[in-house]
Structure formats: C-alpha cells, structure tokens
Motif scaffolding. Sequence first.
Motif, short mmCIF file in Angstrom:
data_model
loop_
_atom_site.label_atom_id
_atom_site.label_comp_id
_atom_site.label_asym_id
_atom_site.label_seq_id
_atom_site.Cartn_x
_atom_site.Cartn_y
_atom_site.Cartn_z
N TRP A 1 3.00 4.47 -0.43
CA TRP A 1 3.05 3.04 -0.73
C TRP A 1 4.48 2.55 -0.63
O TRP A 1 5.43 3.33 -0.75
CB TRP A 1 2.54 2.76 -2.14
N LEU A 2 4.64 1.24 -0.43
CA LEU A 2 5.96 0.63 -0.47
C LEU A 2 6.35 0.44 -1.94
O LEU A 2 5.63 -0.21 -2.71
CB LEU A 2 5.96 -0.72 0.26
N ALA A 3 7.49 0.99 -2.32
CA ALA A 3 7.89 0.99 -3.72
C ALA A 3 8.32 -0.39 -4.22
O ALA A 3 8.06 -0.74 -5.37
CB ALA A 3 9.03 1.99 -3.94
N GLY A 4 8.95 -1.17 -3.36
CA GLY A 4 9.53 -2.44 -3.80
C GLY A 4 8.53 -3.42 -4.37
O GLY A 4 8.87 -4.22 -5.25
N SER A 5 7.31 -3.40 -3.86
CA SER A 5 6.30 -4.37 -4.30
C SER A 5 5.25 -3.78 -5.22
O SER A 5 4.36 -4.49 -5.67
CB SER A 5 5.61 -4.98 -3.07
N TYR A 6 5.35 -2.48 -5.50
CA TYR A 6 4.27 -1.82 -6.25
C TYR A 6 4.07 -2.42 -7.64
O TYR A 6 2.95 -2.77 -8.03
CB TYR A 6 4.54 -0.32 -6.36
N GLU A 7 5.13 -2.52 -8.44
CA GLU A 7 5.00 -2.95 -9.83
C GLU A 7 4.38 -4.35 -9.93
O GLU A 7 3.46 -4.58 -10.72
CB GLU A 7 6.37 -2.93 -10.52
N GLU A 8 4.88 -5.28 -9.13
CA GLU A 8 4.37 -6.65 -9.19
C GLU A 8 2.91 -6.72 -8.76
O GLU A 8 2.08 -7.37 -9.41
CB GLU A 8 5.21 -7.57 -8.31
#
Length: 408
Positions: free
Chosen positions: A315-322
């Motif tokens: 997965w792309l980490a930058g957008s995971y949390e949001e």
Amino acid sequence: MAQCVRSTLTPSRTPQSFFTRTVSAKTQAFASVSFLRTLPEFKRYPKQCSVVMSCQGKDQRQQQLSLDDLVTSNRKGEVLGTIKDSLSNCLSDTNLLETVPGLKSRIKGKVRDIYDAGDYLVLITTDRLSAFDRNLASIPFKGQVLNETSLWWFNNTQHITPNAIVSSPDRNVVIAKKCSVFPIEFVVRGYVTGSTDTSLWTVYKKGVRNYCGNALSDGLVKNQKLPANILTPTTKAEDHDVPISPTEIVEGGFMTQAEFDEASLKALSLFEFGQRVAKEHGLILVDTKYEFGKSSDGSILLIDEIHTPDSSRYWLAGSYEERFRKGLEPENVDKEFLRLWFKENCNPYEDEVLPAAPAELVTELAWRYIFLYETITGSRIDILPTQEPIHDRISRNTSQALSSLRQL
C-alpha cells in the motif's frame, strides 16, 4: 477452535524435494545434492545505504508517495513507449529442453518454468499473469521485474538467512541449488485485510478469533494494523492453500519443531526488515509469503521469491492513515484492477475462453511492476527494446552459464 485444518497431503518426516509439491510424483527426480561453495555469476546488487540510514549515518526522511506518483510520474512517460513496443515480444512460454543441452525435465508453474539441470535447477520467470487459477495475459517485462526484485531482496537479506541462489545469467533466469522443500508457505501478515478464503479479514469477519495459533481480539476492522506481525502458515492440498497451525505442522510431520522454529524466526525477521525498507520508500508491506528448503548439510535456505508484487501486498503509506479513518480502501500497487476488469467482463472461473486484456490495462500493469521495483531499490531497471526473441536470449545465456558451472 482454531481455523486451521489439517492438510490432506500425506505428511512425511522429511521435506519434499525442491518444487515437487507443485506437481505430481514424476518430479521426484529433483533430489537433494551437494551444494556449491561459491556463487559464480550471481548478479550482485549494491547494498542500498538508505535501507536504514543514509550513507552519512543520518536518519533519512521517509519518502512520501501519492497516487499521483504512480499515475503522472515523469518516469512513466519514459517507459510507456518501450512497454507498448514490447507488447508482442513477451515471454509467455519456454521450452529450453530443445535449446539448452543437458536439461532433463520441465515443471510449468503459474509464472515460473523450472528445469532440472542435474546438479542445479534453472528457474525462468515468465511474463505470464496468473489469477483465478488460470493465465490471464502476458505483461511486458513482468518476468524480468519479478526476477530482479527477488534478486535485490535475496542479496540484501543475507544477514538474515542464506538463500538457494547460485547465479543469475539472464534478466529472467536464476540458477539455484537443489534442496528439499518444506511443504509449508510461511505467510506473514501485518494488517487485517484480504478477500480470499484464507485471508485474515475473511476469516475474522466470520467470527474466527484463533487463526493458525494466533489469538485475535474483538473489535478489529478491515485494513487495521495488527498490534504485532503474525505468522499464518498454509500447506498445499490439491490446488488450494490450507491454513495450518504450528502444532499441526509438527504433529503432522511436515517439519520438526526445531525446523519450524528456525524458519518462523527467519520469516518474521525478513518481514520486519521488508517493512522497514518499504516504509523508508513510502510504502507499506502489508503481507507476504516465504518458502524455505533444507540443504544437504542441514542449513535452512530461503527459496522461490521474496517481496515481489506477485507474492506481497503493498500500500501507499502517505495516504493510509487518512483513508483508514474515512473507511476507504488503501491505495495499492498491485494487479487488482486487472482482476476486476476480468470479473466485470466475463466469468473468469467458468468461461472456457476469456476476452483479451485491453492493451492499455496491460501497459499500466507493466508500469506498476516497474514502479514498485524502482521505488524500493532506488535504481532504474534496464528495460531495453530488442528485436531478438526473449526465448533466444535466455537460451543462449543459460547455456553459457551451465557450461561454466559444469567446469567448476
């Protein structure tokens, strides 16, 4: 009750010979042999200083990737032409028995063709794309990218475990040591996700709270990060994966307790290392699988592949949390979009003839494989258009490598 069914395979106190579990007993010719003490022609990739620390010893800032990097990257524009020019020159099948002297037999897997070369195995990674238990398409440079991805990881994980690789004489080829393969896939998971019958989210939402010996708490939601990475082994029964607990592995004779403990530690250490590398390059290594074999001297070796887009979920980490907070699916780098196209346009499980995959989707998937390799390794993959058929190149390079090895 643990959701781990004992495999219907007949257990044995000794591991199976290399790759025999994927086919019938006719492959028993792949017996264990003495290992080489040197690694001739093994393509060595430079160790990446950015794996943990920068070359100056200072912490690097984590690279932040977005979907825009995947869709509008300048690098994508550079390689698309080459990909399109290579749509008709993919490696869909091999027959080295006719072109390389000394090969004894072939096993055709979903993606790899494996040849018995006497003291060695020759593994050819093709461009075949497999899903729904069948081949869907051939993707330009896919075999090369998978092969070179594994080689990069094999080379950079030797501090964790030795591997079976002897040499890589061609972009699509590795020559490997023969060893006895444990009939267990060491699946390591860091997140509650997935859609297959054996995936963690599938069994969890059915109420399973003890999976392959792992106690799972109530209240977990899809795509949530687990408190700690877990091992969910599977073994093969006919043509599908069967979850199995550590106790069943040992009691069933698939591995001894000592063998399982060592392989488990290696798998969890490899996964933790892979997660660290992925994180520093803006990615999340979500889950993956490892396979191990045993050498004639008793060493446990990593085999097959490691951290490729075929064996792993990223997965792309930058957008995971949001996206997780909003209940959205993570942005991913894999072949799911092409699988969905087939499900929307046919019945890929039952239709005898499938429609051809659209060229633009095949091209996009080829780019995604290249994107993942270059993002993780920090280097550009050498994809050069050529008029020479790939099979001819592979045959020539493999013949030369085997000839050199036999002279040792």
